[in-house]
Write a protein that holds these residues in place. Sequence first.
Motif, PDB file in Angstrom:
ATOM      1  N   SER A  56     -11.080  -0.004  -9.245  1.00  0.00           N
ATOM      2  CA  SER A  56     -11.008   1.198  -8.396  1.00  0.00           C
ATOM      3  C   SER A  56     -11.989   0.725  -7.036  1.00  0.00           C
ATOM      4  O   SER A  56     -12.569  -0.168  -7.082  1.00  0.00           O
ATOM      5  CB  SER A  56     -11.763   2.209  -9.295  1.00  0.00           C
ATOM      6  OG  SER A  56     -12.891   2.063  -9.578  1.00  0.00           O
ATOM      7  N   LYS A  57     -12.098   2.030  -6.500  1.00  0.00           N
ATOM      8  CA  LYS A  57     -12.737   1.781  -5.264  1.00  0.00           C
ATOM      9  C   LYS A  57     -14.146   1.334  -5.318  1.00  0.00           C
ATOM     10  O   LYS A  57     -14.866   0.783  -4.494  1.00  0.00           O
ATOM     11  CB  LYS A  57     -12.520   2.995  -4.495  1.00  0.00           C
ATOM     12  CG  LYS A  57     -12.833   2.696  -2.934  1.00  0.00           C
ATOM     13  CD  LYS A  57     -13.084   4.031  -2.031  1.00  0.00           C
ATOM     14  CE  LYS A  57     -13.194   3.696  -0.786  1.00  0.00           C
ATOM     15  NZ  LYS A  57     -13.872   4.875   0.213  1.00  0.00           N
TER      16      LYS A  57
ATOM     17  N   ASN B 121       1.016  -1.181   0.071  1.00  0.00           N
ATOM     18  CA  ASN B 121      -0.051  -0.039   0.079  1.00  0.00           C
ATOM     19  C   ASN B 121       0.784   1.096   0.192  1.00  0.00           C
ATOM     20  O   ASN B 121       1.770   1.294   0.824  1.00  0.00           O
ATOM     21  CB  ASN B 121      -0.987  -0.055   1.502  1.00  0.00           C
ATOM     22  CG  ASN B 121      -1.849  -1.225   1.303  1.00  0.00           C
ATOM     23  OD1 ASN B 121      -3.008  -1.124   0.987  1.00  0.00           O
ATOM     24  ND2 ASN B 121      -1.333  -2.265   1.765  1.00  0.00           N
TER      25      ASN B 121
ATOM     26  N   GLU C  37      -6.402   8.859  -7.305  1.00  0.00           N
ATOM     27  CA  GLU C  37      -7.330   7.927  -6.779  1.00  0.00           C
ATOM     28  C   GLU C  37      -7.315   6.786  -6.022  1.00  0.00           C
ATOM     29  O   GLU C  37      -6.203   6.031  -6.444  1.00  0.00           O
ATOM     30  CB  GLU C  37      -8.350   7.580  -8.390  1.00  0.00           C
ATOM     31  CG  GLU C  37      -8.683   8.944  -9.068  1.00  0.00           C
ATOM     32  CD  GLU C  37     -10.016   9.471  -8.552  1.00  0.00           C
ATOM     33  OE1 GLU C  37     -10.854   8.927  -7.916  1.00  0.00           O
ATOM     34  OE2 GLU C  37      -9.998  10.481  -8.873  1.00  0.00           O
ATOM     35  N   GLN C  38      -8.021   6.320  -5.174  1.00  0.00           N
ATOM     36  CA  GLN C  38      -7.916   5.117  -4.581  1.00  0.00           C
ATOM     37  C   GLN C  38      -8.040   3.929  -5.515  1.00  0.00           C
ATOM     38  O   GLN C  38      -9.211   3.879  -6.263  1.00  0.00           O
ATOM     39  CB  GLN C  38      -8.770   5.021  -3.379  1.00  0.00           C
ATOM     40  CG  GLN C  38      -8.605   3.720  -2.709  1.00  0.00           C
ATOM     41  CD  GLN C  38      -9.337   3.859  -1.257  1.00  0.00           C
ATOM     42  OE1 GLN C  38      -9.397   4.650  -0.589  1.00  0.00           O
ATOM     43  NE2 GLN C  38      -9.429   2.417  -0.815  1.00  0.00           N
TER      44      GLN C  38
ATOM     45  N   THR D 222      -4.067   9.927  -0.210  1.00  0.00           N
ATOM     46  CA  THR D 222      -4.761   8.467  -0.655  1.00  0.00           C
ATOM     47  C   THR D 222      -3.889   7.678  -1.212  1.00  0.00           C
ATOM     48  O   THR D 222      -3.082   7.890  -2.050  1.00  0.00           O
ATOM     49  CB  THR D 222      -5.689   8.981  -1.712  1.00  0.00           C
ATOM     50  OG1 THR D 222      -6.546  10.183  -1.438  1.00  0.00           O
ATOM     51  CG2 THR D 222      -6.637   7.982  -2.351  1.00  0.00           C
ATOM     52  N   LYS D 223      -4.165   6.222  -0.686  1.00  0.00           N
ATOM     53  CA  LYS D 223      -3.307   5.259  -0.903  1.00  0.00           C
ATOM     54  C   LYS D 223      -3.815   4.437  -2.307  1.00  0.00           C
ATOM     55  O   LYS D 223      -4.858   4.364  -2.458  1.00  0.00           O
ATOM     56  CB  LYS D 223      -2.950   4.385   0.133  1.00  0.00           C
ATOM     57  CG  LYS D 223      -4.184   3.370   0.612  1.00  0.00           C
ATOM     58  CD  LYS D 223      -3.791   2.430   1.853  1.00  0.00           C
ATOM     59  CE  LYS D 223      -4.971   1.893   2.534  1.00  0.00           C
ATOM     60  NZ  LYS D 223      -5.647   0.797   1.791  1.00  0.00           N
ATOM     61  N   THR D 224      -2.776   3.739  -3.016  1.00  0.00           N
ATOM     62  CA  THR D 224      -3.273   2.758  -3.840  1.00  0.00           C
ATOM     63  C   THR D 224      -2.607   1.410  -3.285  1.00  0.00           C
ATOM     64  O   THR D 224      -1.625   1.590  -2.467  1.00  0.00           O
ATOM     65  CB  THR D 224      -2.705   3.068  -5.241  1.00  0.00           C
ATOM     66  OG1 THR D 224      -1.300   3.148  -5.162  1.00  0.00           O
ATOM     67  CG2 THR D 224      -3.324   4.418  -5.882  1.00  0.00           C
ATOM     68  N   GLU D 225      -3.049   0.198  -3.967  1.00  0.00           N
ATOM     69  CA  GLU D 225      -2.425  -0.974  -3.411  1.00  0.00           C
ATOM     70  C   GLU D 225      -1.889  -1.564  -4.635  1.00  0.00           C
ATOM     71  O   GLU D 225      -2.650  -2.057  -5.527  1.00  0.00           O
ATOM     72  CB  GLU D 225      -3.565  -1.823  -2.926  1.00  0.00           C
ATOM     73  CG  GLU D 225      -3.107  -3.054  -2.158  1.00  0.00           C
ATOM     74  CD  GLU D 225      -4.171  -3.627  -1.531  1.00  0.00           C
ATOM     75  OE1 GLU D 225      -5.210  -3.370  -1.265  1.00  0.00           O
ATOM     76  OE2 GLU D 225      -3.600  -4.782  -0.601  1.00  0.00           O
TER      77      GLU D 225
ATOM     78  N   SER E 218       1.378   5.678  -0.831  1.00  0.00           N
ATOM     79  CA  SER E 218       0.770   6.976  -0.740  1.00  0.00           C
ATOM     80  C   SER E 218       1.835   8.145  -0.767  1.00  0.00           C
ATOM     81  O   SER E 218       2.864   7.793  -0.134  1.00  0.00           O
ATOM     82  CB  SER E 218      -0.497   7.279   0.317  1.00  0.00           C
ATOM     83  OG  SER E 218       0.059   7.359   1.288  1.00  0.00           O
TER      84      SER E 218
END
Length: 490
Positions: free
Chosen positions: A278-279, A213, A260-261, A225-228, A215
């Motif tokens: 996406s989320k 994860n 964007e998450q 905001t984090k991305t994985e 950010s």
Amino acid sequence: MTETTERPAEERTYEAVIGLEFHVHLATKTKMFCGCRVTYGDEPNTHTCPVCLGHPGALPVINERALELGATAGLALNCTVNERSVFARKNYFYPDLPKGYQISQYDEPICTGGYIEVPVGEGTERVGITRLHLEEDAAKNVHVGESGRMHGSTASLIDFNRGGTPLMEIVTEPDITSPEAARATANALKEVLRAVGVSEADMEKGQLRCDANVSIRNPDGSFGTKTELKNMNSFRFVERGLARELERQREILASGGRVEQATMHYDPERDEVYPLRSKEEAHDYRYFPEPDLLPALHPPEWVEGLRQRMPELPEDRRRRFESEYGLSAYDARVLASDRPLAEFYEAVAKEADPKQAANWTSGDLRALLNDSGTPVEESKVTPERLAGIIALVGDGTVSRSAAKTVLAEVFRTGEEPRAVVEREGLAQTDSDELSGILDGVIAQNPEEAERVRGGEKKVLGFLVGQAMKATRGKADGGRVREILLEKLGS
Ligand code: ADP
Ligand code: ZN
Ligand code: MG
């Protein structure tokens, strides 16, 4: 996390914030909730039963060994082992999950609140462990066709041998500040898990998988905001994927955009990241307690017993090697990181000078092992034989360079060192004989000898070289140099 004061935009540091999630197969003989064996590479669907195939009415039974290994991992990671843990159903639909839910732990995991010491440069940095919980692995999808992936395949098959394999999830705090540190954390974790025998953690067998994860910290110090990045099966790709994803996020932020998450995929071949989902598509797993299992209890005496049976950790062993044997930080780290190598070293150090033992083990022997891909346990150079070689150098029987030849031969054949010395005629020339040979070298090279007498020290090397040739490497270079200097009176 500390607050930072707001800075003007042009001074933004774009600090990386990274947290890792690991999935690790536990080294049990059987599966998490049934008696089927855990295997790798067997004929597909040969280790299954009504429980791990999800037949209606089949009842799960908790594998006690998995609880022991999970708690042991938690102790090795300085966690609290909670007095009880509760299994829950995590509901989702996918072909590799025949029950329609995965049995996992949710709000009462077995372990919480620990940390791992990660070697960084000369020192260590602490990365917090949020939680460690137990669950079962899903079955394995096998996509038939050239691509090996679902996209473009002609059929998808399922191997239920993996379904129900005991799995441990370990979640770190977002304490990691660079892709390099993320890789170091993953390596340190793998080392700890292997050291305490909780998992083989072999990435090629899929026994260890890592999600990252990531950010960029906001200018006011709060989290961005984090991305994985999902399911990376090599730590090198974890590092490279994170570097690439951070670059992408920094570019978005620098141009005034918003991250964007999303769940991202890293393609190592193209060194590119792209979004998987996406989320909006995020799952709601509708967790609820597994009605077919009672809470698992982990009383303090049970935990204490596990703590006492736990083998030494690499970090503790490294410190001990420095203080007990006087090893350099480097040698201590090399020798302590791998348990079989560490055990080998200690066996040598019992019978030989510990520093010599370290030099030979971490240097020449390790090179032979690595080059031939031989595990140290299978080495024909046993600790006794290596101690024997060190003794042959120590008492002047062989020179250091001849000893390397002895080592290589013992490594190849498993003979006793002394037998190799005799067979190969490697015994060091004795003093009288050496003296005679050196007189000969001087007589054959009168010009060079004269120049050394005149103080041209660099010519000495040439004479030493000639002498080594004449003794076929059996003399000790230092001794040859000394005697030549004496004879040439300079
Ligand atoms: P989620 O609810 O999305 O699963 P969690 O809070 O459970 O998020 O955290 C999952 C992982 O993400 C943990 O390893 C955690 O350290 C990490 N993490 C949480 N927030 C951030 C962030 N802002 N940036 C990077 N990593 C984060
Ligand atoms: Zn089964
Ligand atoms: Mg989470």
